[in-house]
Design a protein around this motif. Structure first.
Motif, short mmCIF file in Angstrom:
data_model
loop_
_atom_site.label_atom_id
_atom_site.label_comp_id
_atom_site.label_asym_id
_atom_site.label_seq_id
_atom_site.Cartn_x
_atom_site.Cartn_y
_atom_site.Cartn_z
N LEU A 100 47.77 49.04 27.70
CA LEU A 100 48.88 48.12 27.96
C LEU A 100 48.63 47.26 29.18
O LEU A 100 48.81 46.05 29.17
N ASN B 48 43.26 40.59 26.19
CA ASN B 48 44.55 40.03 26.61
C ASN B 48 45.68 40.39 25.67
O ASN B 48 46.65 39.65 25.55
N LEU B 49 45.54 41.49 24.98
CA LEU B 49 46.60 41.92 24.07
C LEU B 49 47.25 43.15 24.68
O LEU B 49 46.58 44.17 24.90
N PHE B 50 48.52 43.06 24.98
CA PHE B 50 49.22 44.20 25.58
C PHE B 50 49.54 45.20 24.49
O PHE B 50 50.43 44.97 23.67
N PHE C 108 50.76 48.63 22.86
CA PHE C 108 51.62 49.81 23.03
C PHE C 108 51.23 50.94 22.08
O PHE C 108 51.39 52.11 22.40
N GLY D 72 52.50 43.50 22.57
CA GLY D 72 53.50 42.65 23.20
C GLY D 72 53.74 41.37 22.43
O GLY D 72 54.83 40.84 22.40
#
Lengths: 608, 376
Positions: free
Chosen positions: B77, B111-113, B115, B133
């Protein structure tokens, strides 16, 4: 008979000439004023482009300025090229900045660079972010990029969606946001910092949207946001309460980014905000270039609203809280905002409580001054994981540390921006009562006040009032509980450690009170009733104009015995702006001019 | 059907990670400390102790040099790494460690959050999912290309659950509630009837009945027995449900990690709940179990890793992990119940191959690892 007719005709002619003589100078003055204003704007935008063109910063707007002014073009192209190659960056600022630079300068770019820019929208993850301003930039960037490259399949886009899919999604969200803003109010409202992240993409959208409806909506929303700013603007300062701001700007309002926009569009302040005068803009970026290269022109009525301070006025607003995801009963509860504007100062407040996380600025008085740090306010420096968990989808126990990584002062007991669940306000014109009822377990059990060192005077009076003078503005500050002074670099920190606490503020000026001594004498006659405050949490104060304010923490706000009903607040209510909650219609009025923005009909109606 | 494979091959070489070993439980630490003091007080003891240290280091390295057939995936994350760090350690997104490899590699775009993770296999079609996200991401070509399936209405996606029977049905948990797609992710409908709060941290599908769902909400654990159409609170006796776990071999058992009250457990499919005994009354963010159902592990805020040998009824601390503020994720190798992974908040992944006695940093230093799982 004929003579009579002649006589009548002559009389009519005389009347018409007389009327024309009366009207024409006024009309001429107005058109002259508009023309003068326009030429002043043109001069400022040229000055801005030249200044930005000389910057060395690797920034999309500096690059745009260089290319537009043909200043050091090879360097600008090299920097733009480098921004397309650095794969460690990518996000909403990038998505909007890149497409804006591309669209403004496309004809000046070599094919190789145009290809690289297109490729960036395929290779980068354009992070959408999690705030209102993030989404405005992200979806504006996506809308314009999908419009620019309209017939490509998902393999050509970072998110795997085709151009039509991206365009439809971006359009849908932008329309949703415009409707939400014009019916319930903005979430990240009136921010001296984040204002730029709304107007900049809207300027790009207005400039390049091919859909005439979207183009017009962008123009109307620009008018809307500038009008919102204009009503609380005083000589380059964004007065009153703010949803989000940084400590440096809060304690020195003219270093805020909105000062640059005020300078460009309102013609105030009278200094160039990038120069070292009162304090250079905190943020080194040059988003105002987006205004300088745009065909958008601020309607003259808004400039006049922003600058005419000849008559003091009360202006109220309803905004909305950012999306509450936990610990709330409503996803977007309302924010009630009150501002009193004069020629010398602006006193403004939010009604209190946690209305925005991290960077809220609940109230201040900001005064006209040649010196920096022209403001005074109090706060309770609150922080908690629970507050953050209301707004962010991460674990509440670790959120404070996470936020500290980006907003380094969040847990600082001395911070100058804070929302607190233990702070409430009640304002009536130039008087304000701020009450605190701080939980014993709160991490920072004190309240702080910012008093700039460069005040002309700061004196503690035996009457318990603290009197301050800043130019023509006189401030009376009445603490309910004991306090101490802590000397800091640019200010005195007023600190009071009682948990049940409060202050009463009344402001005067040379125009309303004559001399400072006269102001002090009159304040000494007033009585702040707060007997048994720790039990009742009630303060009663009669202002110098005779208004009786009674305020109980978590209870009623009574003005002359009548409860203040926040639910009756309009979206905008004041002499210059009128809008009902839920209407989507904003009426601007200045003297005999009106401008009505109707977002339902996507229409603008100007009348004189 | 969902399928997951996870095999261990011995004999490879693992060079990543610190040689420093994190010793296990407090009682073990005490005994071990006394014995060590006694042992090294003699000359022979000192010599043996030196040999032991060298042997142990070498042995441990061998342990960690196990090859994995299949991949371990980690959803990252945030990342605390400084900007001078390079490679996978610098970024957020999903990272995979493949058989025979020592380093984590980007599996998703950077750059991908991230979860959460998901994987489905229906016939020959395999699909990987990332709850992120920016939305719900899906790859149908093993991570080469990705498509976001959701639009702006669903905001962040915290968890994904894939119907193992009906391939077109997908559920997501978000800060704004539960959403369902019945057309393979093309459209989404909010499914919140009966819910009293809207923040949903996690959603899982019952191991026996794919129409039964459990969702971790802020006020309670909720259950739907009709594919999300109606929800009812299970009244588990603690608010702030952070995670829910159902051991596949004991489908009547459900364990819920709570914000401040440790673990709550039911042995009758949600009718009656009790507090897990012995575990710290803190936030429990992660629960996972061995495939045979014999041991269940839990981790959370300032509490390290706990284990239970009676399906969550009672707990003992396995690793105090004093230098780790929070454990966000836990994963037990389905093929080797001694092979454990934990994902931390800001210190990457730790790994143990001896059932949690010794732990070793296993890469992605600086990462906040929200979920670990293994898929093809």
């Amino acid at each position: 008979m004929r003579n009579d007719l002649k006589q009548k005709s002559k009389m009519i002619k005389v009347k018409i000439i007389a009327a024309l003589l009366l009207i024409l100078p006024f009309a001429f003055c107005q058109s002259f004023s508009a023309a003068q204003s326009q030429s002043s704007f043109d001069a400022r935008k040229d000055r801005l482009l030249n200044a930005a063109g000389q910057e060395v910063r690797k920034d999309f707007f500096v690059i745009t300025a260089k290319l537009k002014t043909q200043r050091n073009v090879p360097q600008a192209l090299a920097r733009l090229d480098s921004l397309t190659r650095d794969e460690s960056i990518g996000g909403m600022f990038y998505a909007h900045g890149l497409i804006a630079a591309y669209l403004h300068t496309a004809s000046l770019l070599p094919d190789s660079l145009r290809i690289k820019i297109r490729r960036a929208f395929r290779m980068r993850t354009m992070v959408r972010g999690d705030t209102e301003n993030h989404w405005v930039m992200y979806y504006t960037g996506l809308y314009l990029a999908a419009q620019t490259w309209p017939n490509e399949d998902g393999s050509q886009w970072f998110n795997g969606k085709s151009s039509p899919e991206n365009f439809t999604e971006a359009k849908s969200w932008l329309e949703h946001w415009i409707k939400l803003t014009t019916t319930k109010g903005q979430g990240e409202f009136d921010s001296p910092t984040y204002f730029i992240t709304f107007v900049t993409p809207l300027l790009t959208l207005h400039e390049f949207a091919r859909d005439p409806v979207m183009k017009k909506k962008a123009q109307m929303l620009l008018d809307y946001l500038f009008a919102d700013f204009a009503t609380e603007h005083l000589r380059g300062n964004y007065g009153g309460g703010h949803s989000r701001d940084y400590p440096q700007d809060i304690i020195n309002p003219s270093t805020a980014l909105t000062t640059k926009w005020a300078w460009l569009y309102f013609g105030e302040p009278d200094f160039e905000p990038w120069a070292e005068v009162k304090g250079k803009s905190r943020h080194p970026s040059w988003e105002t270039v987006a205004g300088a290269v745009s065909s958008y022109r601020l309607p003259e009525i808004i400039r006049q609203i922003a600058t005419d301070r000849s008559t003091p006025y009360v202006h109220t607003e309803t905004k909305r809280v950012r999306n509450v995801i936990r610990f709330g009963e409503k996803k977007n509860p309302p924010v009630y905002k009150y501002t009193y504007m004069t020629n010398d100062y602006v006193l403004g407040s939010l009604h209190g409580g946690i209305l925005q996380p991290i960077q809220q600025h609940t109230w201040d008085v900001t005064f006209v001054s040649d010196k920096p740090h022209n403001t005074l306010f109090t706060l309770h420096p609150f922080y908690s994981g629970k507050e953050l968990a209301m707004f962010f989808p991460e674990e509440q126990k670790v959120l404070s540390d996470e936020v500290n990584r980006f907003h380094r002062v969040y847990t600082d007991p001395n911070k100058w921006n804070s929302s607190s669940p233990y702070e409430q306000t009640f304002q009536h014109k130039n008087a304000l009562i701020v009450l605190y009822n701080i939980n014993e377990e709160a991490q920072h059990p004190h309240i702080d006040g910012f008093f700039p060192k460069n005040l002309d005077e700061r004196a503690e009076d035996p009457s318990r009032w603290i009197f301050c003078k800043a130019g023509k503005t006189y401030i009376a500050f009445y603490p309910l509980k004991p306090y101490e002074w802590i000397e800091e670099e640019v200010n005195w920190r007023w600190r009071s450690r009682d948990l049940k606490n409060g202050v009463v503020i009344e402001i005067g000026t040379e125009a309303t009170h004559g001399s400072f001594d006269e102001f002090k004498n009159r304040l000494r006659q007033t009585k702040v009733a707060h007997d048994n405050f720790d039990k009742t949490l009630t303060v009663q104060y009669t202002t110098q104009t005779g208004a009786l304010m009674q305020f109980t923490y978590d209870g009623q706000r009574l003005l002359n015995g009548k409860p203040v009903d926040f639910k009756s607040y309009r979206l905008f209510n004041g002499p210059f702006l009128q809008s009902e909650v839920g209407s989507g219609v904003l009426k601007m009025a200045y003297k005999n001019q009106t401008r009505i923005l109707d977002f339902n009909k996507v229409s603008i109606k100007d009348e004189e | 059907m969902n399928s997951s494979r996870f095999r261990i091959n011995h004999g490879g070489c693992h060079s990543e990670g610190s040689l420093f070993k994190h010793k296990a439980s407090a009682s073990e630490q005490k005994d071990s400390f006394r014995m060590t003091l006694f042992f090294i007080s003699t000359k022979i003891g000192k010599a043996f102790f030196l040999i032991y240290l060298l042997f142990h280091a070498a042995f441990s390295n061998t342990c960690f040099a196990q090859n994995i057939t299949g991949k371990v995936y980690a959803a990252v994350l945030f990342n605390n790494s400084k900007s001078n760090v390079t490679g996978a350690d610098r970024y957020v997104g999903v990272f995979a460690r493949t058989s025979g490899e020592t380093a984590w590699k980007n599996f998703s775009n950077t750059n991908l959050f991230a979860f959460g993770l998901g994987f489905s296999q229906h016939g020959a079609i395999q699909r990987h999912y990332i709850a992120g996200g920016n939305g719900l991401h899906r790859s149908a070509d093993g991570g080469k290309t990705w498509k976001i399936l959701t639009g702006w209405e669903t905001m962040e996606i915290l968890s994904v659950a894939l119907d193992p029977v009906e391939a077109n049905i997908i559920y997501i948990a978000t800060p704004y509630g539960i959403f369902k797609s019945v057309d393979d992710g093309k459209t989404w409908t909010e499914k919140m009837r009966g819910c009293k709060s809207w923040y949903a941290d996690e959603i899982i599908i019952d191991a026996r009945d794919h129409h039964t769902l459990f969702a971790a909400f802020d006020d309670d654990l909720y259950c739907s027995r009709n594919g999300g159409e109606n929800w009812s609170a299970l009244k588990i006796g603690a608010p702030g449900i952070r995670t829910v776990f159902q051991p596949a071999v004991h489908p009547n058992v459900l364990l819920a990690g709570t914000e401040d009250r440790g673990v709550r457990v039911t042995f009758d499919h949600g009718k009656n709940w009790q507090a897990g005994a012995g575990i710290a009354a803190t936030a429990i963010y992660a629960i996972h179990g061995a495939a045979d159902g014999k041991t269940i592990y839990a981790g959370g805020y300032q509490t390290g890793v706990w284990q239970s040998h009676d399906l969550g009824k009672s707990w003992e601390q396995l690793w105090s992990a004093p230098e780790i503020e929070a454990i966000y994720s836990l994963f037990v190798d389905p093929a080797n119940s001694n092979h454990l992974f934990v994902g931390t908040n800001g210190k990457g992944i730790y790994e143990s191959t001896d059932g949690g006695k010794f732990w070793q940093a296993a890469g992605l230093s600086g990462a906040h690892v929200k979920q670990i799982n293994s898929f093809p």
